[in-house]
Write a protein that holds these residues in place. Structure first.
Motif, PDB file in Angstrom:
ATOM      1  N   LYS A 206      17.017   6.484 -54.193  1.00 43.20           N
ATOM      2  CA  LYS A 206      15.832   5.801 -54.724  1.00 43.20           C
ATOM      3  C   LYS A 206      14.669   6.778 -54.889  1.00 43.20           C
ATOM      4  CE  LYS A 206      12.701   1.899 -53.841  1.00 43.20           C
ATOM      5  NZ  LYS A 206      12.337   0.818 -52.896  1.00 43.20           N
ATOM      6  N   THR A 207      14.494   7.618 -53.888  1.00 46.33           N
ATOM      7  CA  THR A 207      13.417   8.614 -53.968  1.00 46.33           C
ATOM      8  C   THR A 207      13.689   9.618 -55.080  1.00 46.33           C
ATOM      9  OG1 THR A 207      12.971   8.398 -51.602  1.00 46.33           O
ATOM     10  CG2 THR A 207      12.183  10.398 -52.693  1.00 46.33           C
TER      11      THR A 207
ATOM     12  N   GLU B 288      12.880   8.707 -58.798  1.00 47.96           N
ATOM     13  CA  GLU B 288      11.507   8.724 -59.302  1.00 47.96           C
ATOM     14  C   GLU B 288      11.343   9.909 -60.254  1.00 47.96           C
ATOM     15  OE1 GLU B 288       9.179   8.951 -55.800  1.00 47.96           O
ATOM     16  OE2 GLU B 288       9.675   6.928 -55.107  1.00 47.96           O
TER      17      GLU B 288
ATOM     18  N   TYR C  70      14.174  12.029 -65.423  1.00 44.89           N
ATOM     19  CA  TYR C  70      14.693  10.967 -64.574  1.00 44.89           C
ATOM     20  C   TYR C  70      16.120  11.362 -64.175  1.00 44.89           C
ATOM     21  CZ  TYR C  70      10.677   8.235 -66.103  1.00 44.89           C
ATOM     22  OH  TYR C  70       9.404   7.802 -66.340  1.00 44.89           O
TER      23      TYR C  70
END
Length: 746
Positions: free
Chosen positions: A430-431, A434, A444
């Motif tokens: 998830k980190t 970013e 991305y």
């Protein structure tokens, strides 16, 4: 001393290693000679003894250990330092080497900078020992000459002995595996124990601060706390230490001297001897010794202190070099993160301490596209930014490392169940998802994660290996996937390795065969072409399906040779295939892998095959997967255009399963779209798959492309395809892939 460069004899039966080391040593200014066997080395050493010998352990005939023993048995050669270079890093080999008389043991592969430091160290030790030997001989001659004045010379001899012993002890510190500060502490203690120099064992060693001559106290002995605070740093030219640094000469000043203007709280009625430490005109530091009272130094004391300063300079340079080497050995140069070596050591310590550890290996998805498309400079910046974000996860029980390329790893110590490990991996993903801002662009990125949990006492290498195996499976599952290691994976990995080994043999032993699956006109059911599909006729396992060995061939890079073999052999059979199909414009389809497409020489290879087999270029269709075509668009389109210039037809295979961009598709010089069997097999009136097929047909019609439907297995599918305007198909409804012998007539 000789002005000739030190001579080094390299003994190694591996020609490449011999030449590489010879070249590097010659470039470093050494005189180099080489021998490829132990016997030759003995003869060369006897004829012209070198200053140092680099000796390989494992050699045919007389090995390195025996060679070393024979060298040490000869008086003229016994003092020559012997350094072993060996691919064996086990303790037994090291013990054998040192028992044979070696002074050092360097495992292969090695960093040349490290080897050069070791060579320089041992040559320095040898030179110093020779100096001591000559000096001792000189003293013995003096004793013989002045036997009558023995009583008067006793004090002088005792001092000379102290000089020798002190210098020897200082030089021996270079052999200890200590840090710079630990080495300087031991050196200062050794110097201050010289009783005739000072009765007060107090002093300090200062080191220069960066590129300036400002001095910072590195180590000290028996100095009052107030003095430590006052003299923690000393500018160049200030006080006695600073004057020694500025003037580069030994300075002696009593307490009340104008040179000794800086107060030293707690030290009264004393004098300082400050000796500059320098090498090659570069100031490295200052040695300061506190005396009870100022006095003049005689020539021998000055020579001794200058010698001490020279040894200290060599120690400082060596230990700083070792620290740099250690830094490079345990950290990643690009990102500053810990590296694989650090991770293995961390795992070893954690698991040996009876604590479990979990390893997470990460691989950036499609990173090669950025590297190829935007250049390695941009790729390095992106890796640095990714590493910077990843380093936020560092904690007392977490280590973050870069293993190489676009692969990273995190180690988490402590009890972690599978669910917690998955949660941690998802948090990392998830980190990482970013946006990363690099050079004004936003990226991305996603990453696949492999997880392995090492129980207390487990082997660290096995734990990391298991994480790699899990990562490999995650990458096969697609971008952003997570996989947890299971022992079954190890069995599969072993099977893959055996398959990879057998593949290499299979290419040499001609174990591959080609089956041909007919391509038919849906309206007439007439065979109008065929797709060449490789099969492996394994001598033990029998006929192996392509889904078992093609991925292995792709992972190991053998797909290039295999693909070329299929292309050449299928084209050799073209004319007979066309005759059996009884079709004047019989089209032969051959698959081209992404690796083949990325390599130079593909166009000339196809041109050579066409010339040698006589296949009409317009009747050879090269099929490229959607993923391979989109892997590097900027390089793919020109190469496909060159293939089209030969007259060859091109097809996008398995269309709809990859990640095609419609904005690019019209730019590709493609003749045919092949609809993947997953869409054909799931067709039913008015369902989603049917609409996808209809959309592809419409798209192809707009772009002026043909369409071939794959995996047609029922009459209903054939009828639906035909009704929507699809003119060609292949699948089990018409025929399975057939050996050449069974192909036609139809």
């Amino acid at each position: 001393m000789s002005t000739l460069p030190p001579s080094i004899l390299i003994v190694d039966d591996e020609y490449l290693t011999l030449k590489l080391v010879e070249s590097d040593l010659s470039n470093s200014g050494y005189g180099v000679s080489t021998a490829s066997s132990g016997q030759q080395a003995l003869e060369m050493a006897c004829n012209c003894p070198p200053d140092l010998i680099l000796l390989d352990a494992a050699m045919p005939g007389m090995d390195g250990f025996e060679t070393c023993r024979l060298l040490k048995q000869q008086d003229t050669l016994s003092s020559i330092p012997v350094l072993f270079l060996s691919a064996n890093d086990d303790s037994q080999s090291k013990v054998r080497a040192f028992e044979a008389g070696a002074v050092d043991y360097v495992p292969k592969p090695f960093e040349m900078t490290e080897l050069l430091v070791r060579i320089k160290t041992h040559l320095t030790i040898r030179d110093q020992e020779e100096m001591i030997r000559l000096y001792t001989k000189h003293l013995e001659e003096m004793v013989d000459q002045r036997a009558k004045k023995l009583s008067e010379a006793q004090d002088e001899l005792a001092r000379d002995f102290d000089i020798q012993r002190t210098l020897k002890k200082l030089m021996e510190l270079s052999l200890c595996e200590n840090t710079l500060n630990e080495t300087l502490e031991q050196a200062l203690g050794t110097i201050l124990r010289v009783e005739w120099l000072t009765q007060r064992p107090s002093g300090a060693i200062f080191l220069t601060n960066g590129n300036t001559d400002t001095l910072s106290m590195a180590v000290h002995a028996q100095l009052p706390l107030d003095t430590l605070r006052q003299c923690a740093t000393v500018p160049s030219g200030a006080c006695v230490c600073g004057r020694a640094a500025e003037l580069r000469t030994i300075q002696i000043s009593p307490t009340g001297s104008t040179a000794h203007h800086r107060p030293c709280p707690g030290l009264k009625d004393h004098a300082n001897i400050s000796i500059p430490i320098s090498m090659e005109d570069r100031l490295l530091g200052v040695l300061t010794i506190v005396m009870d009272a100022p006095r003049e130094l005689d020539d021998k004391e000055r020579q001794f202190l200058s010698g001490v300063a020279d040894v200290l300079a060599a120690l400082i340079r060596q230990k700083r070099t070792e620290a740099d080497l250690r830094l490079h050995a345990y950290s990643d140069v690009l990102t500053g993160l810990a590296n694989r070596t650090s991770l293995i050591e961390w795992l070893s310590e954690t698991l040996a301490a009876k604590r479990p550890a979990t390893v997470f290996t990460l691989n950036l998805d499609k990173f090669h596209i950025i590297n190829d498309g935007l250049g390695h400079g941009m790729g390095d910046q992106l890796l640095w930014a990714f590493a910077s974000k990843l380093s936020d996860f560092r904690a007392g029980n977490v280590i973050v490392t870069r293993l190489g390329g676009d692969e990273f790893a995190l180690g988490l110590s402590g009890n972690t169940d599978q669910q917690s490990a998955l949660s941690f991996a998802k948090a990392v993903q998830k980190t990482m998802a970013e946006p990363l801002s690099v050079a004004g662009q936003s990226f991305y990125m996603t990453a696949c994660v492999g997880i392995s949990r090492g129980r207390a006492g487990a082997d660290p290498h096995d734990t990391l290996r298991d994480a790699h195996i899990a990562l490999h499976l995650a990458k096969r599952q697609g971008p952003g996937s997570i996989s947890v290691f299971d022992p079954i994976m190890h069995e599969r990995a072993g099977k893959v390795m055996r398959t990879a080994t057998d593949l290499r043999k299979a290419l040499l032993k001609d174990e591959f065969i080609i089956h041909y699956q007919p391509i038919v006109a849906l309206a007439t059911r007439k065979v109008i072409g065929a797709e060449a599909l490789v099969r492996w006729n394994h001598p033990v396992r029998g006929l192996i399906p392509p889904d078992e060995f093609i991925p292995v061939a792709e992972d190991t890079g053998q797909i290039g040779l295999l693909g070329e073999w299929v292309l050449r052999n299928a084209c050799k059979r073209y004319h007979e295939l066309a005759k059996r199909a009884d079709h004047e414009h019989f089209m032969l389809a051959v698959n081209i892998s992404g690796l083949q497409l990325s390599k130079r020489g593909l166009v000339s290879q196809v041109e050579d095959v066409l010339q040698k087999t006589g296949v009409p270029p317009q009747l050879l269709k090269l099929e490229i997967t959607e993923t391979a075509a989109m892997g590097n668009v900027e390089k793919t389109i020109p190469k496909l255009s060159r293939l089209r210039d030969l007259g060859v037809r091109l097809a996008i295979d398995d269309f709809g399963t990859g990640y095609s961009s419609l904005s690019y598709l019209h730019s590709f010089p493609i003749d045919t779209i092949k609809i993947d069997q997953s869409f054909v097999g799931g067709m039913a009136p008015d369902n989603e798959n049917m609409e996808i097929v209809r959309t592809v047909l419409t798209l192809a019609d707009v772009l002026g492309m043909d369409v071939v439907a794959e995996g047609v297995e029922t009459e209903e599918q054939a009828a639906l395809l035909n009704s929507m305007g699809c003119r060609r198909g292949q699948g089990y409804l018409f025929s399975r892939p057939l050996p050449f012998e069974d192909f036609g007539p139809f």
